[in-house]
Design a protein around this motif. Structure first.
Motif, mmCIF file in Angstrom:
data_model
loop_
_atom_site.group_PDB
_atom_site.id
_atom_site.type_symbol
_atom_site.label_atom_id
_atom_site.label_comp_id
_atom_site.label_asym_id
_atom_site.label_seq_id
_atom_site.Cartn_x
_atom_site.Cartn_y
_atom_site.Cartn_z
ATOM 1 N N PRO A 1 -10.778 21.890 43.568
ATOM 2 C CA PRO A 1 -10.165 20.574 43.399
ATOM 3 C C PRO A 1 -8.708 20.674 42.949
ATOM 4 N N ILE A 2 -7.934 19.642 43.275
ATOM 5 C CA ILE A 2 -6.546 19.595 42.834
ATOM 6 C C ILE A 2 -6.501 19.369 41.333
ATOM 7 N N ARG A 3 -5.368 19.704 40.723
ATOM 8 C CA ARG A 3 -5.208 19.429 39.293
ATOM 9 C C ARG A 3 -4.873 17.946 39.147
ATOM 10 N N VAL A 4 -5.550 17.306 38.218
ATOM 11 C CA VAL A 4 -5.348 15.872 37.992
ATOM 12 C C VAL A 4 -5.092 15.651 36.512
ATOM 13 N N ARG A 5 -4.115 14.817 36.226
ATOM 14 C CA ARG A 5 -3.850 14.433 34.836
ATOM 15 C C ARG A 5 -4.431 13.043 34.617
ATOM 16 N N GLN A 6 -5.117 12.869 33.518
ATOM 17 C CA GLN A 6 -5.784 11.592 33.272
ATOM 18 C C GLN A 6 -4.801 10.435 33.177
ATOM 19 N N ASN A 7 -3.603 10.679 32.666
ATOM 20 C CA ASN A 7 -2.650 9.581 32.481
ATOM 21 C C ASN A 7 -1.700 9.415 33.663
ATOM 22 N N LYS A 8 -1.903 10.169 34.742
ATOM 23 C CA LYS A 8 -1.038 10.077 35.920
ATOM 24 C C LYS A 8 -1.873 9.763 37.154
ATOM 25 N N PRO A 9 -1.626 8.636 37.808
ATOM 26 C CA PRO A 9 -2.346 8.355 39.051
ATOM 27 C C PRO A 9 -1.835 9.257 40.171
ATOM 28 N N THR A 10 -2.602 9.360 41.237
ATOM 29 C CA THR A 10 -2.129 10.048 42.433
ATOM 30 C C THR A 10 -2.092 9.035 43.570
ATOM 31 N N SER A 11 -1.308 9.346 44.574
ATOM 32 C CA SER A 11 -1.235 8.490 45.748
ATOM 33 C C SER A 11 -1.012 9.352 46.980
ATOM 34 N N PHE A 12 -1.114 8.734 48.151
ATOM 35 C CA PHE A 12 -1.007 9.463 49.409
ATOM 36 C C PHE A 12 0.176 8.964 50.222
ATOM 37 N N LEU A 13 0.851 9.921 50.849
ATOM 38 C CA LEU A 13 1.947 9.635 51.767
ATOM 39 C C LEU A 13 1.637 10.282 53.102
ATOM 40 N N GLN A 14 2.123 9.670 54.162
ATOM 41 C CA GLN A 14 2.165 10.325 55.456
ATOM 42 C C GLN A 14 3.632 10.684 55.671
ATOM 43 N N ILE A 15 3.908 11.966 55.872
ATOM 44 C CA ILE A 15 5.279 12.427 56.055
ATOM 45 C C ILE A 15 5.370 13.155 57.380
ATOM 46 N N LYS A 16 6.349 12.738 58.201
ATOM 47 C CA LYS A 16 6.596 13.382 59.490
ATOM 48 C C LYS A 16 7.986 14.010 59.438
ATOM 49 N N ILE A 17 8.039 15.321 59.743
ATOM 50 C CA ILE A 17 9.310 16.027 59.748
ATOM 51 C C ILE A 17 9.461 16.820 61.043
ATOM 52 N N LYS A 18 10.715 17.096 61.401
ATOM 53 C CA LYS A 18 10.988 17.902 62.593
ATOM 54 C C LYS A 18 11.353 19.331 62.224
ATOM 55 N N GLU A 19 11.644 19.575 60.970
ATOM 56 C CA GLU A 19 12.005 20.909 60.522
ATOM 57 C C GLU A 19 10.753 21.656 60.087
ATOM 58 N N GLY A 20 10.937 22.896 59.688
ATOM 59 C CA GLY A 20 9.818 23.676 59.190
ATOM 60 C C GLY A 20 10.280 24.709 58.184
ATOM 61 N N ARG A 21 11.076 24.283 57.234
ATOM 62 C CA ARG A 21 11.538 25.221 56.208
ATOM 63 C C ARG A 21 10.383 25.624 55.303
ATOM 64 N N ASN A 22 10.562 26.740 54.622
ATOM 65 C CA ASN A 22 9.542 27.245 53.717
ATOM 66 C C ASN A 22 9.209 26.202 52.648
ATOM 67 N N ARG A 23 7.939 25.825 52.586
ATOM 68 C CA ARG A 23 7.408 24.875 51.596
ATOM 69 C C ARG A 23 8.235 23.577 51.534
ATOM 70 N N GLN A 24 8.731 23.151 52.672
ATOM 71 C CA GLN A 24 9.668 22.034 52.726
ATOM 72 C C GLN A 24 9.112 20.739 52.157
ATOM 73 N N VAL A 25 7.938 20.322 52.597
ATOM 74 C CA VAL A 25 7.395 19.037 52.135
ATOM 75 C C VAL A 25 7.167 19.079 50.624
ATOM 76 N N ARG A 26 6.642 20.163 50.128
ATOM 77 C CA ARG A 26 6.418 20.311 48.682
ATOM 78 C C ARG A 26 7.741 20.225 47.918
ATOM 79 N N ARG A 27 8.767 20.884 48.429
ATOM 80 C CA ARG A 27 10.067 20.845 47.756
ATOM 81 C C ARG A 27 10.701 19.463 47.835
ATOM 82 N N MET A 28 10.498 18.764 48.945
ATOM 83 C CA MET A 28 11.051 17.414 49.097
ATOM 84 C C MET A 28 10.418 16.447 48.095
ATOM 85 N N THR A 29 9.081 16.464 48.015
ATOM 86 C CA THR A 29 8.432 15.510 47.107
ATOM 87 C C THR A 29 8.765 15.835 45.649
ATOM 88 N N ALA A 30 8.837 17.125 45.320
ATOM 89 C CA ALA A 30 9.207 17.514 43.953
ATOM 90 C C ALA A 30 10.625 17.059 43.631
#
Length: 177
Positions: free
Chosen positions: A117-146
């Motif tokens: 399971p993913i790590r979840v913090r009790q005081n922080k909600p999670t949500s979902f995004l659909q992200i479409k990109i044309k690039e493919g850099r290393n860990r790009q989506v993770r770095r963008m959201t961070a």
């Protein structure tokens, strides 16, 4: 030939590993196919493989500009401003990203349970995004959201251009001629 594979979490995007970790060889028994692109070990979803070098190049060439679609579970609820930043481009250490197509989505009803399971913090909600990109850099989506303040907790690639995982369960594959 193209192989559509739903790569599970914690599987390497290669066929061998000298450390005994799970690899593509644990799931795919087709000789002489190679991954067209990659997914990090902690990412899930669609991976394309082929036995054709020219096709592999065509599938991975950034000039083809095929969108890759990701379902991203993030920590927190992104604001309109954070989504707008993702859409217009994010400044990363290796430069500005191309614009992305981003939208908030409800919890995907088709989404499978993950082995770890993913790590979840009790005081922080999670949500979902659909992200479409044309690039493919290393860990790009993770770095963008961070970079915009909503770190990725789970990342599932669902589409590469017109190819999609459809009803493939994690670890399953389908051959497309």
């Amino acid at each position: 030939m193209i192989v559509l594979f739903n790569k599970p979490y914690n599987v390497l995007t290669k066929f061998t590993d000298d450390q005994g970790r799970a690899t593509l060889a644990d799931f795919i028994d087709i000789p002489r196919v190679y991954a067209a692109g990659r997914l990090d070990m902690d990412s899930e979803g669609l991976l394309l493989l082929t036995d054709n070098g020219q096709l592999n190049h065509a599938l991975t060439d950034p000039e083809n500009k095929a969108y890759k679609t990701y379902i991203v579970q993030v920590e927190g609820v992104p604001t309109k401003a954070q989504i707008k930043t993702l859409e217009t481009g994010v400044e990363l250490k290796d430069g500005m990203t191309l614009p992305a197509k981003v939208k908030r989505i409800p919890y995907p009803k088709w989404l499978w349970e993950r082995e770890k399971p993913i790590r979840v913090r009790q005081n922080k909600p999670t949500s979902f995004l659909q992200i479409k990109i044309k690039e493919g850099r290393n860990r790009q989506v993770r770095r963008m959201t961070a970079a915009v303040g909503v770190p990725t907790l789970r990342l599932i690639r669902t589409h590469i251009g017109d190819y999609h995982i459809a009803d493939l369960k994690p670890g399953q594959y389908r051959v497309v001629k």
